[in-house]
Scaffold this active site. Structure first.
Site, PDB file in Angstrom:
ATOM      1  N   CYS A 109       0.965  -1.140  -0.204  1.00 45.58           N
ATOM      2  CA  CYS A 109       0.005   0.095  -0.165  1.00 45.58           C
ATOM      3  C   CYS A 109       0.702   1.287   0.163  1.00 45.58           C
ATOM      4  CB  CYS A 109      -0.916  -0.064   1.168  1.00 45.58           C
ATOM      5  SG  CYS A 109      -1.922   1.655   1.448  1.00 45.58           S
ATOM      6  N   CYS A 116      -2.457  15.167   2.869  1.00 42.17           N
ATOM      7  CA  CYS A 116      -3.622  15.165   1.690  1.00 42.17           C
ATOM      8  C   CYS A 116      -4.582  16.553   1.834  1.00 42.17           C
ATOM      9  CB  CYS A 116      -4.473  14.144   2.033  1.00 42.17           C
ATOM     10  SG  CYS A 116      -5.863  13.691   0.820  1.00 42.17           S
ATOM     11  N   CYS A 120     -11.078  14.267   4.419  1.00 45.19           N
ATOM     12  CA  CYS A 120     -12.355  13.149   4.809  1.00 45.19           C
ATOM     13  C   CYS A 120     -12.265  13.206   6.417  1.00 45.19           C
ATOM     14  CB  CYS A 120     -11.846  11.971   3.995  1.00 45.19           C
ATOM     15  SG  CYS A 120     -12.067  12.077   2.402  1.00 45.19           S
ATOM     16  N   CYS A 123     -10.663   9.978   8.325  1.00 50.63           N
ATOM     17  CA  CYS A 123      -9.337   9.373   7.721  1.00 50.63           C
ATOM     18  C   CYS A 123      -8.243  10.376   8.500  1.00 50.63           C
ATOM     19  CB  CYS A 123      -9.248   9.654   6.219  1.00 50.63           C
ATOM     20  SG  CYS A 123      -7.700   9.047   5.598  1.00 50.63           S
ATOM     21  N   GLU A 168      -4.320  11.714  -2.418  1.00 52.39           N
ATOM     22  CA  GLU A 168      -5.155  11.496  -3.380  1.00 52.39           C
ATOM     23  C   GLU A 168      -4.699  11.259  -4.684  1.00 52.39           C
ATOM     24  OE1 GLU A 168      -7.438  10.821  -5.877  1.00 52.39           O
ATOM     25  OE2 GLU A 168      -8.808  10.618  -4.036  1.00 52.39           O
ATOM     26  N   SER A 199      -6.921   3.904  -5.935  1.00 56.18           N
ATOM     27  CA  SER A 199      -8.114   4.239  -4.994  1.00 56.18           C
ATOM     28  C   SER A 199      -8.078   5.856  -5.394  1.00 56.18           C
ATOM     29  CB  SER A 199      -7.939   3.973  -3.681  1.00 56.18           C
ATOM     30  OG  SER A 199      -9.186   4.343  -2.962  1.00 56.18           O
ATOM     31  N   SER A 222     -13.538   5.254  -3.170  1.00 56.71           N
ATOM     32  CA  SER A 222     -13.897   5.339  -1.590  1.00 56.71           C
ATOM     33  C   SER A 222     -15.265   5.829  -1.798  1.00 56.71           C
ATOM     34  CB  SER A 222     -12.665   6.063  -0.850  1.00 56.71           C
ATOM     35  OG  SER A 222     -11.506   5.405  -1.038  1.00 56.71           O
ATOM     36  N   LEU A 223     -16.023   4.998  -1.455  1.00 58.24           N
ATOM     37  CA  LEU A 223     -17.749   5.681  -1.678  1.00 58.24           C
ATOM     38  C   LEU A 223     -18.444   5.931  -0.117  1.00 58.24           C
ATOM     39  CD1 LEU A 223     -19.871   6.029  -3.278  1.00 58.24           C
ATOM     40  CD2 LEU A 223     -20.725   4.046  -3.187  1.00 58.24           C
ATOM     41  N   HIS A 224     -18.452   5.059   0.662  1.00 59.93           N
ATOM     42  CA  HIS A 224     -18.699   5.147   2.124  1.00 59.93           C
ATOM     43  C   HIS A 224     -20.101   5.837   2.367  1.00 59.93           C
ATOM     44  CE1 HIS A 224     -14.528   4.370   2.242  1.00 59.93           C
ATOM     45  NE2 HIS A 224     -14.093   5.589   1.969  1.00 59.93           N
ATOM     46  N   ASN A 298     -11.498   1.827  11.567  1.00 58.65           N
ATOM     47  CA  ASN A 298     -10.364   2.020  12.219  1.00 58.65           C
ATOM     48  C   ASN A 298     -10.607   3.280  13.386  1.00 58.65           C
ATOM     49  OD1 ASN A 298      -9.405  -0.675  11.387  1.00 58.65           O
ATOM     50  ND2 ASN A 298      -9.139   0.470   9.409  1.00 58.65           N
ATOM     51  N   CYS A 341      -6.452   0.746   7.316  1.00 61.06           N
ATOM     52  CA  CYS A 341      -7.146   1.501   6.445  1.00 61.06           C
ATOM     53  C   CYS A 341      -7.718   3.019   7.089  1.00 61.06           C
ATOM     54  CB  CYS A 341      -8.418   1.104   5.580  1.00 61.06           C
ATOM     55  SG  CYS A 341      -9.266   1.925   4.607  1.00 61.06           S
TER      56      CYS A 341
END
Length: 349
Positions: A109, A116, A120, A123, A168, A199, A222-224, A298, A341
């Site tokens: 990963c 970033c 979000c 995150c 991103e 992603s 990444s919808l969520h 998480n 994640c």
């Protein structure tokens, strides 16, 4: 006093420019192919390693160029064998990357930006400022270092790469694409594009550009939440990239590439974990061939979100499956070392 000439990273120039530079140095053009192989196939970290070049040429290269390798600052080992790496860049910035070993695959990963800009709410990286984009070579180096780690610790080479670390990827589009080209090309690491997943949090115009470029790698969104009000609440990017705009962009992407899309769906307690939410997600999935990865949350210290219950997760997944949606429930790995994640955030820089 003579001004010092700023040396550029040799890995940031194209093959043709490398060839021209060598001709200017009075070298034969075929030397470019030798150097290119050292840089991208053998992953050389210094000119001194390039043993089939003359000492004079290596000295000339050293005067004109540099190689800015990424270095592992330290690594943390999880109880589940996940390894989180803190990488130090040439300008002292820090990023993180993770080796995720499972019985089926060995996955790196990797990060695409320092920090970033998307903020979000769930995150950890989103609470950092974006300092800069990574160069293609800095992304490439993460892959090389994590591959070495996989071989040394588990005796197995990397099988997969996910651009799901810090940043991103579609906001560093050109460099991400160049890094994938170096990782997949025959004169690079020669990995299959089908084993790479990029992603995105959802930037409609860049998803369309992926379609125009007819990319061969996999795309994950990444919808969520499949509801604009909820998605706006946790992902401010949705205000300029609504679900309708994303659906149109994804349909365009699929028409151009014929690649199905993966929707990543972190399931939060009492936020997006009801059957109504599953109904909205199933409806969104009708737009094009896709699969859904339901991911346990998480928790991070910055946010008040909690993971939902096992029962709700199973009910949610079963509803999607009954609607014909290919659905997996993903268990987080590396939670004990903040490598899971949404947990990547540099605590010191």
């Amino acid at each position: 006093m003579e001004a010092t000439v700023k040396r550029i990273d040799i890995r940031n120039i194209c093959f043709e420019d490398l060839r021209k530079s060598l001709v200017e140095l009075g070298e034969q053009p075929f030397r470019a192919a030798q150097i290119w192989e050292w840089l991208w196939k053998k992953s050389a970290r210094s000119f001194g390693e390039m043993s089939n070049l003359s000492k004079k040429l290596r000295e000339n290269l050293e005067e004109r160029f540099t190689i800015n390798p990424v270095n592992i600052s330290f690594s943390q080992f999880s109880a589940d064998k996940t390894i989180k790496n803190t990488f130090r860049l040439y300008d002292t910035h820090i990023i993180e990357g993770v080796l995720i070993p499972t019985t089926e695959r060995m996955t790196a990963c990797v990060s695409s930006q320092v920090g970033c800009s998307l903020t979000c709410k769930f995150c950890a990286t989103g609470y950092m400022d974006r300092k800069r984009n990574l160069d293609p070579a800095e992304i490439y180096d993460q892959v090389v270092l994590i591959d070495q780690q996989a071989r040394e610790n588990y005796g197995i080479p990397l099988s997969n790469i996910v651009y799901m670390g810090m940043g991103e990827p579609l906001l560093n589009y050109a460099n991400v694409m160049k890094s994938i080209e170096r990782i997949t090309s025959e004169d690079g690491l020669n990995m299959s594009a089908k084993r790479i997943t990029v992603s995105t949090a959802g930037i409609a115009k860049m998803i369309k550009k992926l379609g125009d470029d007819q990319v061969k790698f996999n795309l994950a969104l990444s919808l969520h939440a499949a509801n604009d009000a909820k998605r706006n609440e946790i992902m401010p990017i949705n205000e300029q990239n609504s679900l309708k705009a994303l659906a149109e962009a994804l349909k365009y992407y699929y028409a151009k590439t014929k690649n199905p899309v993966t929707y990543e769906y972190i399931i939060f307690d009492n936020f997006n974990d009801e059957i109504q939410d599953a109904m909205e997600l199933a409806r969104f999935c009708k737009h094009l061939p896709c699969k859904v990865n339901i991911i346990e949350y998480n928790p991070i210290s910055f946010a008040a979100f909690e993971n939902t219950t096992e029962d709700k997760t199973e009910a949610f997944a079963n509803y999607l499956r009954k609607q014909g949606v290919n659905t997996n429930v993903r268990r987080s790995r590396g939670k004990d070392i903040d490598a899971a994640c949404g947990q990547l955030a540099v605590k010191q820089e």
